[in-house]
Design a protein around this motif. Structure first.
Motif, mmCIF file in Angstrom:
data_model
loop_
_atom_site.group_PDB
_atom_site.id
_atom_site.type_symbol
_atom_site.label_atom_id
_atom_site.label_comp_id
_atom_site.label_asym_id
_atom_site.label_seq_id
_atom_site.Cartn_x
_atom_site.Cartn_y
_atom_site.Cartn_z
ATOM 1 N N VAL A 172 0.861 -1.186 0.000
ATOM 2 C CA VAL A 172 0.000 0.000 0.000
ATOM 3 C C VAL A 172 0.890 1.226 0.000
ATOM 4 C CG1 VAL A 172 -1.840 1.241 1.182
ATOM 5 C CG2 VAL A 172 -1.782 -1.262 1.260
ATOM 6 N N THR A 173 0.787 2.059 -1.049
ATOM 7 C CA THR A 173 1.671 3.214 -1.187
ATOM 8 C C THR A 173 0.906 4.510 -0.953
ATOM 9 O OG1 THR A 173 1.271 3.579 -3.551
ATOM 10 C CG2 THR A 173 2.895 1.900 -2.968
ATOM 11 N N GLY A 174 1.670 5.553 -0.636
ATOM 12 C CA GLY A 174 1.074 6.890 -0.550
ATOM 13 C C GLY A 174 1.497 7.667 0.682
ATOM 14 N N ASP A 175 2.101 8.834 0.473
ATOM 15 C CA ASP A 175 2.464 9.698 1.601
ATOM 16 C C ASP A 175 1.221 10.246 2.304
ATOM 17 O OD1 ASP A 175 5.160 9.399 1.105
ATOM 18 O OD2 ASP A 175 5.285 11.176 -0.185
ATOM 19 N N GLU A 176 0.114 10.314 1.576
ATOM 20 C CA GLU A 176 -1.103 10.907 2.134
ATOM 21 C C GLU A 176 -1.944 9.898 2.917
ATOM 22 O OE1 GLU A 176 -2.548 8.985 -1.633
ATOM 23 O OE2 GLU A 176 -0.686 9.793 -0.797
ATOM 24 N N VAL A 178 -3.032 7.360 5.821
ATOM 25 C CA VAL A 178 -2.833 7.029 7.229
ATOM 26 C C VAL A 178 -3.571 5.726 7.512
ATOM 27 C CG1 VAL A 178 -2.554 9.433 7.943
ATOM 28 C CG2 VAL A 178 -4.815 8.411 7.962
ATOM 29 N N PHE A 179 -3.090 4.981 8.500
ATOM 30 C CA PHE A 179 -3.552 3.617 8.698
ATOM 31 C C PHE A 179 -4.299 3.417 10.008
ATOM 32 C CE2 PHE A 179 0.046 3.607 5.832
ATOM 33 C CZ PHE A 179 -0.433 2.851 4.785
ATOM 34 N N ALA A 180 -4.481 4.476 10.766
ATOM 35 C CA ALA A 180 -5.251 4.379 12.012
ATOM 36 C C ALA A 180 -5.733 5.774 12.383
ATOM 37 C CB ALA A 180 -4.395 3.789 13.135
ATOM 38 N N GLY A 181 -6.831 5.834 13.097
ATOM 39 C CA GLY A 181 -7.330 7.106 13.589
ATOM 40 C C GLY A 181 -7.948 7.966 12.506
ATOM 41 N N LEU A 182 -8.156 9.228 12.839
ATOM 42 C CA LEU A 182 -8.790 10.164 11.925
ATOM 43 C C LEU A 182 -7.737 10.869 11.075
ATOM 44 C CD1 LEU A 182 -11.374 11.782 14.373
ATOM 45 C CD2 LEU A 182 -11.712 9.868 12.783
ATOM 46 N N PRO A 183 -7.930 10.912 9.746
ATOM 47 C CA PRO A 183 -6.942 11.591 8.893
ATOM 48 C C PRO A 183 -7.031 13.107 9.047
ATOM 49 C CG PRO A 183 -8.803 10.839 7.583
ATOM 50 C CD PRO A 183 -9.020 10.310 8.972
ATOM 51 N N GLY A 184 -5.890 13.748 9.052
ATOM 52 C CA GLY A 184 -5.853 15.199 9.123
ATOM 53 C C GLY A 184 -6.057 15.822 7.760
ATOM 54 N N GLY A 186 -5.631 17.033 4.170
ATOM 55 C CA GLY A 186 -4.781 16.556 3.084
ATOM 56 C C GLY A 186 -4.405 15.088 3.188
ATOM 57 N N ARG A 187 -4.895 14.396 4.202
ATOM 58 C CA ARG A 187 -4.586 12.970 4.369
ATOM 59 C C ARG A 187 -5.856 12.158 4.167
ATOM 60 N NH1 ARG A 187 0.162 12.841 7.400
ATOM 61 N NH2 ARG A 187 0.451 10.735 6.544
ATOM 62 N N VAL A 188 -5.690 10.865 3.869
ATOM 63 C CA VAL A 188 -6.843 9.972 3.712
ATOM 64 C C VAL A 188 -6.583 8.688 4.491
ATOM 65 C CG1 VAL A 188 -7.534 10.855 1.451
ATOM 66 C CG2 VAL A 188 -5.911 8.960 1.602
ATOM 67 N N ARG A 189 -7.631 8.134 5.021
ATOM 68 C CA ARG A 189 -7.520 6.859 5.730
ATOM 69 C C ARG A 189 -7.446 5.719 4.710
ATOM 70 N NH1 ARG A 189 -9.235 4.622 10.780
ATOM 71 N NH2 ARG A 189 -8.417 2.490 10.704
ATOM 72 N N ASP A 190 -6.567 4.767 4.942
ATOM 73 C CA ASP A 190 -6.436 3.606 4.054
ATOM 74 C C ASP A 190 -7.712 2.777 4.096
ATOM 75 O OD1 ASP A 190 -5.473 1.487 2.492
ATOM 76 O OD2 ASP A 190 -4.723 0.438 4.270
ATOM 77 N N ALA A 191 -8.377 2.636 2.954
ATOM 78 C CA ALA A 191 -9.556 1.777 2.841
ATOM 79 C C ALA A 191 -9.264 0.527 2.026
ATOM 80 C CB ALA A 191 -10.708 2.555 2.198
ATOM 81 N N ILE A 192 -8.197 0.549 1.230
ATOM 82 C CA ILE A 192 -7.897 -0.583 0.350
ATOM 83 C C ILE A 192 -7.218 -1.705 1.119
ATOM 84 C CG2 ILE A 192 -6.716 -1.291 -1.756
ATOM 85 C CD1 ILE A 192 -6.876 1.611 -2.695
ATOM 86 N N GLY A 193 -6.266 -1.342 2.005
ATOM 87 C CA GLY A 193 -5.574 -2.364 2.787
ATOM 88 C C GLY A 193 -6.522 -3.253 3.578
ATOM 89 N N PRO A 194 -7.500 -2.693 4.310
ATOM 90 C CA PRO A 194 -8.452 -3.547 5.026
ATOM 91 C C PRO A 194 -9.397 -4.324 4.109
ATOM 92 C CG PRO A 194 -8.333 -1.382 6.051
ATOM 93 C CD PRO A 194 -7.590 -1.285 4.750
#
Length: 373
Positions: A172-176, A178-184, A186-194
């Motif tokens: 899973v790639t991407g500087d934007e 995040v893998f836990a919690g609420l994204p700040g 400009g960030r997005v929560r990983d939905a593809i990994g789960p």
């Protein structure tokens, strides 16, 4: 390389499915695999002449004198003479000479004698009556289900020779991301990994691991070099933006698919790495990634399409050049679109039972339904 049609891309992925070599594995590791050879009975079932009921094993004419007791798993009573009986449990071996088993509910017993109607041969399961020793009970290619596991264990097997599930590694790639919690901002929560582990298991693969990577060609190249899985899935680097480096990393690979005429999920890649492993590159938007996974990854892992078709019971706007994947639910009147089908949202897919594959320029008529896990 030109963009392929959706039908051609998934057919090409299916043609490159390569199951691992057969292996002898413990029963605990073979669920969902396919038998590489016929399953044979190492022991007969039942393994001896046993009682089919709780009651009394009898010989001769009533009344019978009670001379002993036999429980399942206990030592067998050696033999009965005429006019004798032993109390017996279901599954316990009947003594030699037993003519029948008289169930408790049909017996009249006082602790010393027993009488009742006993039909010769009744309520006795003979050795090998259900499955003879050495019998072939299942053919090669059978999927190992929970029932198959129980059957194999009952027939004396501790291991089975199977075609293992392909090992799948996910990057899973991407500087934007995040893998836990609420994204700040400009960030997005990983939905593809789960999403992918369940999809991989459903499609016939085995998840070997999930690796999180920052954007960058070097990080992706190093991660790919360290993989020994049968199939590698790269999420979020398959487009042509400044942060998408998968194409550069695949310069020495055999690229089989570079773009598919499907929406969502157009920027997807199928390649064979120098190691021989197959790679599926998925876009970073979650619904687009699901569409790409159903196009390339699922057939690559060997799961066939069901070939189900249905009329569409709701307005759908076809694309002039690309296949559209539309989340739908089945109803008596046809497949009903559920909406919420933007590339970045899995809401529609979560509501749906299938994806309708709407051909380019569609003007009505049945469409193929792609089952969802």
């Amino acid at each position: 390389m030109s963009t392929l049609s959706w039908e051609r891309a998934r057919a090409l992925a299916a043609a490159h499915a390569r199951p691992p070599a057969p292996a002898d594995l413990p029963l605990a590791e073979v669920y969902g695999c396919r038998l590489a050879e016929p399953l044979r009975a190492l022991v007969p079932v039942p393994g001896a002449d046993v009682s089919a009921m709780d009651g009394y094993a009898v010989r001769g004419q009533p009344p019978w004198r009670l001379v002993g007791r036999v429980l399942a798993g206990g030592a067998a009573y050696p033999s009965l003479a005429g006019g004798e009986a032993v109390e017996i449990a279901t599954g316990a071996p009947v003594p030699e000479g037993t003519a029948a088993v008289l169930p408790y509910e049909a017996a009249d017993a006082d602790g010393h004698w027993v009488k009742g109607p006993a039909e010769s041969g009744r309520h006795i399961r003979r050795r090998g009556e259900d499955i003879p020793e050495h019998a072939v009970v299942l053919g090669a290619g059978t999927v190992v289900t929970p029932s198959v596991l129980g059957l194999a264990a009952g027939l004396g097997h501790d291991r089975l020779r199977v075609v293992p599930k392909p090992a799948v590694s996910v990057l899973v790639t991407g500087d934007e991301v995040v893998f836990a919690g609420l994204p700040g901002p400009g960030r997005v929560r990983d939905a593809i990994g789960p999403m992918l582990p369940g999809l991989v298991e459903w499609a016939g693969g085995r998840l070997a691991g999930v690796v999180r990577l920052p954007d960058g060609e070097r990080a992706l190249r190093e991660a790919l070099a360290g993989q020994d899985a049968d199939v590698v899935v790269v999420c979020g680097a398959s487009s042509k933006g400044p942060a998408d480096h998968l194409r550069a990393v695949l310069r020495d690979a055999e690229v089989l698919v570079d773009g598919v005429a499907v929406r969502p999920g157009h920027p997807q890649i199928l390649a064979r790495l120098a190691s021989g492993a197959m790679l599926a590159g998925l876009p970073g938007n979650p619904f687009a990634a699901l569409g790409a996974a159903l196009t390339l990854l699922v057939p690559l892992l060997g799961r066939p399409y069901r070939g189900e078709t249905s009329a569409l019971a709701g307005p759908v706007r076809a694309h002039p050049r690309d296949t559209r994947l539309v989340p739908v639910r089945r109803a008596e009147k046809g497949a009903v679109p559920v909406g919420h089908d933007r590339p970045g949202s899995l809401w529609g897919a979560a509501l749906a039972e299938a994806l309708a594959a709407v051909p380019p320029g569609w003007c009505g008529g049945p469409v193929e339904l792609i089952e969802l896990p």
